[in-house]
Design a protein around this motif. Structure first.
Motif, PDB file in Angstrom:
ATOM      1  N   PRO A  73       0.916  -1.271   0.120  1.00 35.64           N
ATOM      2  CA  PRO A  73      -0.067   0.092   0.168  1.00 35.64           C
ATOM      3  C   PRO A  73       1.006   1.291  -0.020  1.00 35.64           C
ATOM      4  CG  PRO A  73      -0.692  -1.336   1.788  1.00 35.64           C
ATOM      5  CD  PRO A  73       0.828  -2.019   1.138  1.00 35.64           C
ATOM      6  N   SER A  74       0.452   2.459  -0.555  1.00 36.45           N
ATOM      7  CA  SER A  74       1.045   3.525  -0.964  1.00 36.45           C
ATOM      8  C   SER A  74       0.186   4.767  -0.936  1.00 36.45           C
ATOM      9  CB  SER A  74       1.994   3.636  -2.168  1.00 36.45           C
ATOM     10  OG  SER A  74       2.763   2.213  -2.247  1.00 36.45           O
ATOM     11  N   ILE A  75       0.851   5.627  -0.297  1.00 31.54           N
ATOM     12  CA  ILE A  75       0.042   7.329  -0.718  1.00 31.54           C
ATOM     13  C   ILE A  75       0.643   7.927  -1.759  1.00 31.54           C
ATOM     14  CG2 ILE A  75      -0.623   9.076   0.248  1.00 31.54           C
ATOM     15  CD1 ILE A  75      -0.775   7.688   3.055  1.00 31.54           C
ATOM     16  N   LEU A  76      -0.298   8.558  -2.842  1.00 25.69           N
ATOM     17  CA  LEU A  76       0.220   9.139  -3.794  1.00 25.69           C
ATOM     18  C   LEU A  76       0.086  10.569  -3.145  1.00 25.69           C
ATOM     19  CD1 LEU A  76      -1.055   7.470  -7.096  1.00 25.69           C
ATOM     20  CD2 LEU A  76       0.999   7.262  -6.203  1.00 25.69           C
ATOM     21  N   PHE A  77       0.982  11.496  -3.726  1.00 26.84           N
ATOM     22  CA  PHE A  77       0.732  13.070  -3.071  1.00 26.84           C
ATOM     23  C   PHE A  77       1.699  13.875  -4.201  1.00 26.84           C
ATOM     24  CE2 PHE A  77       4.953  11.409  -1.364  1.00 26.84           C
ATOM     25  CZ  PHE A  77       5.552  12.516  -1.402  1.00 26.84           C
ATOM     26  N   GLY A  78       1.149  15.023  -3.995  1.00 22.48           N
ATOM     27  CA  GLY A  78       1.640  16.205  -5.053  1.00 22.48           C
ATOM     28  C   GLY A  78       1.446  17.482  -4.226  1.00 22.48           C
ATOM     29  N   GLY A  79       1.943  18.564  -5.179  1.00 19.91           N
ATOM     30  CA  GLY A  79       1.804  19.874  -4.606  1.00 19.91           C
ATOM     31  C   GLY A  79       2.049  20.817  -5.768  1.00 19.91           C
ATOM     32  N   GLU A  80       2.345  22.037  -5.342  1.00 21.04           N
ATOM     33  CA  GLU A  80       2.668  23.138  -6.209  1.00 21.04           C
ATOM     34  C   GLU A  80       3.708  22.918  -7.154  1.00 21.04           C
ATOM     35  OE1 GLU A  80       2.490  26.703  -3.892  1.00 21.04           O
ATOM     36  OE2 GLU A  80       0.585  26.989  -4.270  1.00 21.04           O
ATOM     37  N   ASP A  81       4.660  22.161  -6.901  1.00 20.80           N
ATOM     38  CA  ASP A  81       5.969  21.790  -7.613  1.00 20.80           C
ATOM     39  C   ASP A  81       5.503  20.934  -8.826  1.00 20.80           C
ATOM     40  OD1 ASP A  81       5.507  19.423  -6.327  1.00 20.80           O
ATOM     41  OD2 ASP A  81       7.520  19.163  -5.666  1.00 20.80           O
ATOM     42  N   GLU A  82       4.351  20.392  -8.994  1.00 20.86           N
ATOM     43  CA  GLU A  82       3.755  19.550 -10.220  1.00 20.86           C
ATOM     44  C   GLU A  82       4.500  18.233 -10.123  1.00 20.86           C
ATOM     45  OE1 GLU A  82       4.002  22.014 -13.749  1.00 20.86           O
ATOM     46  OE2 GLU A  82       2.887  23.794 -12.744  1.00 20.86           O
ATOM     47  N   VAL A  83       4.892  17.788  -9.257  1.00 23.99           N
ATOM     48  CA  VAL A  83       5.412  16.479  -9.190  1.00 23.99           C
ATOM     49  C   VAL A  83       4.599  15.469  -8.361  1.00 23.99           C
ATOM     50  CG1 VAL A  83       7.327  15.097  -8.495  1.00 23.99           C
ATOM     51  CG2 VAL A  83       7.810  17.342  -9.397  1.00 23.99           C
ATOM     52  N   ILE A  84       4.187  14.359  -8.878  1.00 23.81           N
ATOM     53  CA  ILE A  84       3.504  13.303  -8.241  1.00 23.81           C
ATOM     54  C   ILE A  84       4.255  12.360  -7.490  1.00 23.81           C
ATOM     55  CG2 ILE A  84       1.781  11.477  -8.450  1.00 23.81           C
ATOM     56  CD1 ILE A  84       0.298  14.150  -8.617  1.00 23.81           C
ATOM     57  N   SER A  85       4.228  12.152  -6.368  1.00 26.19           N
ATOM     58  CA  SER A  85       5.398  11.216  -5.690  1.00 26.19           C
ATOM     59  C   SER A  85       4.568  10.108  -4.990  1.00 26.19           C
ATOM     60  CB  SER A  85       6.151  11.715  -4.450  1.00 26.19           C
ATOM     61  OG  SER A  85       6.932  12.832  -5.246  1.00 26.19           O
ATOM     62  N   MET A  86       5.306   8.924  -4.478  1.00 22.75           N
ATOM     63  CA  MET A  86       4.489   7.939  -3.932  1.00 22.75           C
ATOM     64  C   MET A  86       5.423   7.430  -2.883  1.00 22.75           C
ATOM     65  SD  MET A  86       3.280   4.224  -5.273  1.00 22.75           S
ATOM     66  CE  MET A  86       4.715   3.962  -6.190  1.00 22.75           C
ATOM     67  N   TRP A  87       4.607   7.348  -1.798  1.00 23.24           N
ATOM     68  CA  TRP A  87       5.039   7.046  -0.130  1.00 23.24           C
ATOM     69  C   TRP A  87       4.727   5.640   0.018  1.00 23.24           C
ATOM     70  CZ3 TRP A  87       2.532   8.334   4.843  1.00 23.24           C
ATOM     71  CH2 TRP A  87       2.961   8.096   6.031  1.00 23.24           C
ATOM     72  N   THR A  88       5.648   4.730   0.041  1.00 19.57           N
ATOM     73  CA  THR A  88       5.341   3.411   0.270  1.00 19.57           C
ATOM     74  C   THR A  88       5.179   3.289   1.913  1.00 19.57           C
ATOM     75  OG1 THR A  88       6.487   2.565  -1.740  1.00 19.57           O
ATOM     76  CG2 THR A  88       6.078   0.906   0.128  1.00 19.57           C
ATOM     77  N   ILE A  89       4.126   2.907   2.288  1.00 20.37           N
ATOM     78  CA  ILE A  89       3.930   2.923   3.583  1.00 20.37           C
ATOM     79  C   ILE A  89       4.759   2.065   4.550  1.00 20.37           C
ATOM     80  CG2 ILE A  89       1.989   2.672   5.389  1.00 20.37           C
ATOM     81  CD1 ILE A  89       0.191   3.886   3.381  1.00 20.37           C
ATOM     82  N   ASP A  90       4.963   1.077   4.101  1.00 14.65           N
ATOM     83  CA  ASP A  90       5.729  -0.345   4.769  1.00 14.65           C
ATOM     84  C   ASP A  90       7.049  -0.038   5.020  1.00 14.65           C
ATOM     85  OD1 ASP A  90       3.276  -1.544   5.006  1.00 14.65           O
ATOM     86  OD2 ASP A  90       3.553  -2.810   3.507  1.00 14.65           O
ATOM     87  N   THR A  91       7.706   0.317   3.893  1.00 14.27           N
ATOM     88  CA  THR A  91       9.330   0.936   4.044  1.00 14.27           C
ATOM     89  C   THR A  91       9.284   2.247   4.062  1.00 14.27           C
ATOM     90  OG1 THR A  91       9.429   1.210   1.725  1.00 14.27           O
ATOM     91  CG2 THR A  91       9.436  -0.954   2.078  1.00 14.27           C
TER      92      THR A  91
END
Length: 188
Positions: free
Chosen positions: A166-184
């Motif tokens: 499971p992961s959380i996708l996130f983004g902001g004003e920098d126009e970059v979408i990143s993914m946080w892998t919750i387990d690691t």
């Protein structure tokens, strides 16, 4: 208002909020306009947010009649309201600045989760039922302060065919979408 569950039974109603710190449930006609036939406010003065509401999500678990509204605010709080009783169910504390966005994760047979992000640069994963923070990722070095990009959107991405955890996708004003892998804790 964005329902987290596309099968949500909000037919004929809409949830709205804003600067006055209150959350309204309003009846709407078939064209989608507020008709004023039925209107009520969730909670009371002691339970309302103390600052502007920034985001609302409505959730109804599968095979359940109970519907909840999850609200985020400039007061650093996330609140979970039960529509049927009009009462505050849980108050989630953990953000240190405006909470910009919340999303609800329907895990089908598992407990529903809430994911949030805010001006403090934190991504947080919460138990909807317990109101406790399960995971907290401080992205403050990237997403906070006057000269930093603003963290403004996040969503939960469950384990599936395309990734193993499971992961959380996130983004902001920098126009970059990143993914946080919750387990690691890895960010990609």
């Amino acid at each position: 208002i964005f329902p987290a569950n596309p099968d949500l039974d909000m037919e004929g109603f809409i949830a709205v909020a804003g600067r006055d710190h209150k959350i309204y449930i309003e009846s709407i006609d078939t064209s989608g306009k507020i008709d004023g036939k039925q209107s009520y406010i969730l909670g009371d003065e002691l339970a309302w947010h103390t600052q502007r509401v920034t985001c609302l999500k409505v959730y109804q678990p599968a095979n359940e009649k109970t519907r909840v509204v999850v609200s985020a605010s400039k007061d650093c709080l996330i609140k979970v309201w039960v529509i049927e009783t009009k009462n505050l169910f849980k108050e989630l504390r953990g953000h240190q600045d405006t909470v910009f966005y919340v999303d609800i994760v329907d895990q089908q047979d598992l407990e529903p989760l809430i994911v949030s992000c805010g001006l403090d640069g934190h991504l947080m994963l919460w138990s909807l039922l317990l109101g406790t923070c399960l995971r907290n990722m401080d992205l403050g070095t990237i997403f906070s302060g006057p000269d930093k990009a603003l963290l403004c959107c996040c969503t939960y991405f469950p384990q599936g065919d395309h990734h193993q955890t499971p992961s959380i996708l996130f983004g902001g004003e920098d126009e970059v979408i990143s993914m946080w892998t919750i387990d690691t804790g890895e960010i990609t």
